[in-house]
Design a protein around this motif. Structure first.
Motif, PDB file in Angstrom:
ATOM      1  N   UNK A   3      65.125  31.453  60.048  1.00 58.28           N
ATOM      2  CA  UNK A   3      64.679  32.767  60.499  1.00 58.28           C
ATOM      3  C   UNK A   3      65.042  32.947  61.965  1.00 58.28           C
ATOM      4  N   UNK A   4      65.553  34.136  62.298  1.00 51.92           N
ATOM      5  CA  UNK A   4      65.881  34.439  63.695  1.00 51.92           C
ATOM      6  C   UNK A   4      64.595  34.521  64.503  1.00 51.92           C
ATOM      7  N   UNK A   5      64.581  33.932  65.672  1.00 50.44           N
ATOM      8  CA  UNK A   5      63.414  33.982  66.557  1.00 50.44           C
ATOM      9  C   UNK A   5      63.716  34.947  67.696  1.00 50.44           C
ATOM     10  N   UNK A   6      62.913  35.968  67.822  1.00 40.86           N
ATOM     11  CA  UNK A   6      63.089  36.944  68.893  1.00 40.86           C
ATOM     12  C   UNK A   6      62.442  36.414  70.159  1.00 40.86           C
ATOM     13  N   UNK A   7      63.134  36.592  71.273  1.00 43.39           N
ATOM     14  CA  UNK A   7      62.633  36.050  72.534  1.00 43.39           C
ATOM     15  C   UNK A   7      62.208  37.136  73.511  1.00 43.39           C
ATOM     16  N   UNK A   8      62.531  38.403  73.202  1.00 46.40           N
ATOM     17  CA  UNK A   8      62.091  39.510  74.055  1.00 46.40           C
ATOM     18  C   UNK A   8      61.557  40.629  73.168  1.00 46.40           C
ATOM     19  N   UNK A   9      60.678  41.432  73.737  1.00 47.30           N
ATOM     20  CA  UNK A   9      60.149  42.565  72.987  1.00 47.30           C
ATOM     21  C   UNK A   9      61.260  43.565  72.688  1.00 47.30           C
ATOM     22  N   UNK A  10      62.169  43.754  73.620  1.00 45.19           N
ATOM     23  CA  UNK A  10      63.287  44.689  73.413  1.00 45.19           C
ATOM     24  C   UNK A  10      64.131  44.288  72.202  1.00 45.19           C
ATOM     25  N   UNK A  11      64.307  43.018  71.999  1.00 47.91           N
ATOM     26  CA  UNK A  11      65.057  42.511  70.854  1.00 47.91           C
ATOM     27  C   UNK A  11      64.227  42.613  69.567  1.00 47.91           C
ATOM     28  N   UNK A  12      62.924  42.441  69.685  1.00 47.11           N
ATOM     29  CA  UNK A  12      62.017  42.496  68.551  1.00 47.11           C
ATOM     30  C   UNK A  12      61.826  43.923  68.023  1.00 47.11           C
ATOM     31  N   UNK A  13      61.806  44.903  68.907  1.00 48.43           N
ATOM     32  CA  UNK A  13      61.496  46.290  68.557  1.00 48.43           C
ATOM     33  C   UNK A  13      62.357  46.846  67.411  1.00 48.43           C
ATOM     34  N   UNK A  14      63.690  46.738  67.449  1.00 49.41           N
ATOM     35  CA  UNK A  14      64.476  47.242  66.314  1.00 49.41           C
ATOM     36  C   UNK A  14      64.154  46.506  65.005  1.00 49.41           C
ATOM     37  N   UNK A  15      63.914  45.203  65.085  1.00 46.58           N
ATOM     38  CA  UNK A  15      63.505  44.431  63.914  1.00 46.58           C
ATOM     39  C   UNK A  15      62.198  44.991  63.352  1.00 46.58           C
ATOM     40  N   UNK A  16      61.236  45.257  64.229  1.00 44.16           N
ATOM     41  CA  UNK A  16      59.944  45.802  63.805  1.00 44.16           C
ATOM     42  C   UNK A  16      60.136  47.122  63.069  1.00 44.16           C
ATOM     43  N   UNK A  17      60.975  47.987  63.622  1.00 44.64           N
ATOM     44  CA  UNK A  17      61.219  49.276  62.968  1.00 44.64           C
ATOM     45  C   UNK A  17      61.889  49.097  61.607  1.00 44.64           C
ATOM     46  N   UNK A  18      62.803  48.164  61.507  1.00 44.46           N
ATOM     47  CA  UNK A  18      63.461  47.920  60.217  1.00 44.46           C
ATOM     48  C   UNK A  18      62.471  47.369  59.185  1.00 44.46           C
ATOM     49  N   UNK A  19      61.479  46.629  59.647  1.00 49.47           N
ATOM     50  CA  UNK A  19      60.447  46.113  58.752  1.00 49.47           C
ATOM     51  C   UNK A  19      59.488  47.218  58.297  1.00 49.47           C
ATOM     52  N   UNK A  20      59.613  48.390  58.900  1.00 50.27           N
ATOM     53  CA  UNK A  20      58.794  49.565  58.566  1.00 50.27           C
ATOM     54  C   UNK A  20      59.722  50.711  58.166  1.00 50.27           C
ATOM     55  N   UNK A  21      60.664  50.404  57.304  1.00 52.17           N
ATOM     56  CA  UNK A  21      61.723  51.357  56.983  1.00 52.17           C
ATOM     57  C   UNK A  21      61.279  52.506  56.080  1.00 52.17           C
ATOM     58  N   UNK A  22      60.224  52.320  55.328  1.00 53.51           N
ATOM     59  CA  UNK A  22      59.770  53.360  54.398  1.00 53.51           C
ATOM     60  C   UNK A  22      58.714  54.250  55.055  1.00 53.51           C
ATOM     61  N   UNK A  76      55.186  41.339  60.104  1.00 55.95           N
ATOM     62  CA  UNK A  76      55.698  40.690  61.323  1.00 55.95           C
ATOM     63  C   UNK A  76      54.580  40.083  62.148  1.00 55.95           C
ATOM     64  N   UNK A  77      53.367  40.577  61.960  1.00 49.72           N
ATOM     65  CA  UNK A  77      52.239  40.065  62.726  1.00 49.72           C
ATOM     66  C   UNK A  77      51.961  38.590  62.427  1.00 49.72           C
ATOM     67  N   UNK A  78      52.405  38.102  61.273  1.00 50.25           N
ATOM     68  CA  UNK A  78      52.205  36.694  60.948  1.00 50.25           C
ATOM     69  C   UNK A  78      52.993  35.783  61.897  1.00 50.25           C
ATOM     70  N   UNK A  79      54.145  36.264  62.368  1.00 46.83           N
ATOM     71  CA  UNK A  79      54.991  35.462  63.258  1.00 46.83           C
ATOM     72  C   UNK A  79      54.901  35.916  64.710  1.00 46.83           C
ATOM     73  N   UNK A  80      54.725  37.214  64.909  1.00 53.33           N
ATOM     74  CA  UNK A  80      54.717  37.803  66.256  1.00 53.33           C
ATOM     75  C   UNK A  80      53.465  38.673  66.428  1.00 53.33           C
TER      76      UNK A  80
END
Length: 110
Positions: A3-22, A76-80
């Motif tokens: 699993x990719x590990x995000x190290x900054x919030x800026x990098x995490x933000x697009x991932x978060x949005x993709x995890x909420x795609x619907x 995502x809250x389980x990891x971040x």
């Protein structure tokens, strides 16, 4: 699979949005976050501090329902946990102000 590990919030933000795609996933998040804010305001205004214990229940209930039933992914809250909390309020704020669309576009959410 690693699993990719995000190290900054800026990098995490697009991932978060993709995890909420619907839209339904986001709608359940908005509902939970709105209830959390309402409960916080009520607790402070009434000085009924026990209500603060309901905040995580309301927020997580709707969010996890969305992920397990609608989105069918792992929250995502389980990891971040802290970044997820911040991202949830950011997504909610952008939605309330009508500015979420461009963020979803940049993240590749259709």
């Amino acid at each position: 699979m690693v699993e990719h590990r995000y190290t900054t919030f800026a990098e995490f933000w697009p991932f978060y949005l993709r995890e909420h795609s619907k839209k339904q996933t986001r709608a359940l998040h908005y509902l939970g976050t709105t209830i959390v804010v309402a409960v916080a305001i009520y607790a402070v205004a009434s000085q009924s501090w026990l209500w603060l214990a309901a905040m995580p229940l309301a927020g997580y209930f709707f969010a996890w329902l969305a992920h397990f039933i609608v989105e069918k992914n792992r929250p995502a809250t389980f990891t971040y946990p802290l970044w997820s909390l911040a991202a949830d309020f950011r997504m909610w704020g952008l939605w309330l102000t009508g500015r979420l669309g461009p963020e979803l576009d940049r993240a590749g959410v259709r």
